[in-house]
Design an enzyme around this catalytic site. Structure first.
Site, PDB file in Angstrom:
ATOM      1  N   LYS A  23       0.897  -1.211  -0.038  1.00 38.28           N
ATOM      2  CA  LYS A  23      -0.029   0.047  -0.002  1.00 38.28           C
ATOM      3  C   LYS A  23       0.858   1.202   0.017  1.00 38.28           C
ATOM      4  CE  LYS A  23      -2.774   2.759   3.189  1.00 38.28           C
ATOM      5  NZ  LYS A  23      -1.735   3.600   3.688  1.00 38.28           N
ATOM      6  N   ASN A  24       1.682   1.291   0.752  1.00 40.49           N
ATOM      7  CA  ASN A  24       2.857   2.344   1.052  1.00 40.49           C
ATOM      8  C   ASN A  24       3.617   2.767  -0.151  1.00 40.49           C
ATOM      9  OD1 ASN A  24       1.538   2.962   3.327  1.00 40.49           O
ATOM     10  ND2 ASN A  24       3.318   2.419   4.557  1.00 40.49           N
ATOM     11  N   ARG A  97      -4.163  11.090   2.218  1.00 37.80           N
ATOM     12  CA  ARG A  97      -3.148  12.104   2.087  1.00 37.80           C
ATOM     13  C   ARG A  97      -2.468  12.019   0.800  1.00 37.80           C
ATOM     14  NH1 ARG A  97      -1.584  14.480   7.181  1.00 37.80           N
ATOM     15  NH2 ARG A  97      -3.049  13.874   8.823  1.00 37.80           N
ATOM     16  N   CYS A 121      -5.250   8.474   8.619  1.00 44.29           N
ATOM     17  CA  CYS A 121      -5.383   8.017   9.944  1.00 44.29           C
ATOM     18  C   CYS A 121      -5.100   8.905  10.881  1.00 44.29           C
ATOM     19  CB  CYS A 121      -4.669   6.728  10.196  1.00 44.29           C
ATOM     20  SG  CYS A 121      -5.544   5.202   9.195  1.00 44.29           S
ATOM     21  N   ASP A 311       4.064   0.393  11.919  1.00 41.32           N
ATOM     22  CA  ASP A 311       2.824  -0.282  11.564  1.00 41.32           C
ATOM     23  C   ASP A 311       2.760  -1.791  11.841  1.00 41.32           C
ATOM     24  OD1 ASP A 311       1.425   1.735   9.753  1.00 41.32           O
ATOM     25  OD2 ASP A 311       3.377   1.734   8.802  1.00 41.32           O
ATOM     26  N   VAL A 333       7.853   6.683  16.402  1.00 45.94           N
ATOM     27  CA  VAL A 333       7.533   7.391  15.036  1.00 45.94           C
ATOM     28  C   VAL A 333       6.237   8.233  15.006  1.00 45.94           C
ATOM     29  CG1 VAL A 333       7.046   6.618  12.720  1.00 45.94           C
ATOM     30  CG2 VAL A 333       8.748   5.348  14.168  1.00 45.94           C
TER      31      VAL A 333
END
Length: 447
Positions: A23-24, A97, A121, A311, A333
């Site tokens: 996803k990232n 974003r 989020c 994550d 983070v």
């Protein structure tokens, strides 16, 4: 998907699921296609909400998008790129974003960009000031308006020197996507070097960019006049793989994650083994399972790559509630990533949150009044409850807790999970989870 998920817990997850592209990374590679003057093709694309959002935004800007969800292939042709209507872009305000990363490519292609209010989020400040300051350093003019942010580059974009106060992934991506076609040399120090960043650099290099990465987190980009299209297969989603691994551990299950790869997950695998989990790396994926016996408590600090990914933290915390002894988790983070533990405490977990840095080193959140350390005492049986999903990773963690708990839980707001987990309902059923989805009626009491 919008509804109420009923979960009958207490059944170990067993079976095989597949993870596809990260996803990232995937959404950023799709944005990178704007920089080319030829068509691009991206493979191993997951069916997630973020891909849909970026595809629609690209379409609004005149990019031809052809997506074969089953094959996981998306074709992107930016040769007729054009400015989108503000009202059309604004329809995506608050949904993601990602739009902030359109700025550099659109400035190169059109000379201007408009960015709506940004969502994502709520796990920390995640300010866009990094992005705007970076664009200004390249020579962009930023005009904040009621509907959003208008950005222009009347004199073109020029290479610059940028030092990040923190190795932000988003800021590094912004710099890369802006610098590759800026005039001259750009030097970015204290850059993020996550695997998804390196895969984005690989895509840009295929397009014709000249980018070097030094061992001291310095990235140098020599601007070029023209970029072509690319053909690329996305790296696997290490976050999703780690989430299913944690689910296997928390439910005392056995899950083969097809598509998962070892190099990007070495830090996670070390921690998984320390807790007491077992894994087997195969050519086509990684098998994760609970080998029996007691899980062990650990001391863990999240960090930027190559540290333990933030994550991975939330899903693993659920498994740590079943470990013997005191586990300490120091989040360095994001400053607000322990909100999800409220629901876990309501399910019977013993978790205390602290403002102090409880890790080996003080982090940037020390003395700033953020609850960024957790102490988990276990093992504690988890009880079924009614749960409201707070964010993407926290939501999947709540789902893991419901699967591990005795009794029937109701989980509301699971549509958020679609942002980063492909076909997760089908995967739950493939692993033998006892779940059912219905339209939500009225309000669900929060634990």
């Amino acid at each position: 998907m919008s509804g109420l998920l009923t979960v009958e817990g207490g059944t170990p997850l067993q079976g095989e699921i597949t993870v596809r592209g990260a996803k990232n990374f995937v959404s950023k590679a799709m944005v990178a296609s704007l920089l080319g003057e030829e068509a691009s093709e991206l493979r191993n694309v997951p069916q997630i909400r973020d891909v849909e959002v970026v595809a629609n935004l690209l379409g609004l800007h005149g990019v031809s998008v052809e997506h074969d969800p089953q094959a996981g292939v998306i074709a992107l042709d930016p040769r007729n790129v054009e400015a989108a209507h503000v009202a059309d872009i604004d329809a995506y305000a608050g949904s993601s974003r990602i739009p902030i990363l359109f700025c550099g490519p659109l400035l190169h292609r059109l000379g201007e960009a408009f960015i709506p209010d940004l969502g994502g989020c709520r796990i920390g400040d995640r300010p866009i000031d990094y992005h705007l300051n970076i664009l200004r350093q390249f020579g962009a003019v930023v005009d904040k308006r009621v509907q959003g942010i208008h950005i222009s580059a009347p004199g073109g974009l020029r290479g610059t020197q940028i030092h990040l106060p923190y190795p932000s992934v988003g800021a590094t991506e912004q710099t890369l996507l802006t610098a590759v076609r800026a005039q001259g040399l750009t030097e970015l120090s204290n850059a993020a070097i996550e695997p998804e960043i390196m895969d984005l650099i690989a895509v840009l290099q295929k397009m014709g960019a000249i980018i070097s990465v030094d061992t001291d987190r310095t990235i140098r980009i020599e601007g070029v006049d023209r970029l072509q299209g690319f053909r690329h297969t996305a790296l696997a989603d290490r976050i999703e793989a780690g989430s299913w691994a944690s689910a296997a551990l928390a439910t005392r299950g056995d899950v083969f994650v097809k598509g998962a790869t070892q190099p990007e997950m070495m830090t996670f695998l070390n921690t998984f083994r320390k807790v007491g989990g077992a894994f087997d790396v195969r050519a086509d994926g990684i098998r994760f399972w609970h080998p029996g016996g007691e899980l062990r408590s650990i001391v863990l600090e999240t960090d930027v790559h190559p540290g333990f990914m933030t994550d991975w933290q939330q899903p693993l915390v659920v498994a740590l509630t079943q470990a013997t002894g005191l586990s300490i988790v120091h989040e360095t983070v994001y400053e607000n990533r322990f909100g999800f533990t409220d629901a876990l405490r309501g399910m019977g977990a013993t978790i205390q949150i602290y403002r102090e840095c409880l890790g080996g080193l003080e982090c940037r959140f020390d003395q700033r009044n953020f609850n960024h350390s957790a102490v988990i005492s276990g093992p504690t049986p988890l009880r079924a409850a009614d749960i409201e999903v707070p964010d993407l990773r926290g939501g999947f963690s709540h789902l893991i807790a419901a699967l591990a708990a005795e009794g029937v839980s109701r989980v509301r707001g699971i549509d958020i999970i679609n942002r980063g987990y492909e076909n997760f309902m089908d995967k739950l059923e493939a692993l033998g989870a006892k779940v059912s989805l219905a339209e939500a009626q009225g309000q669900v009491a929060l634990v």
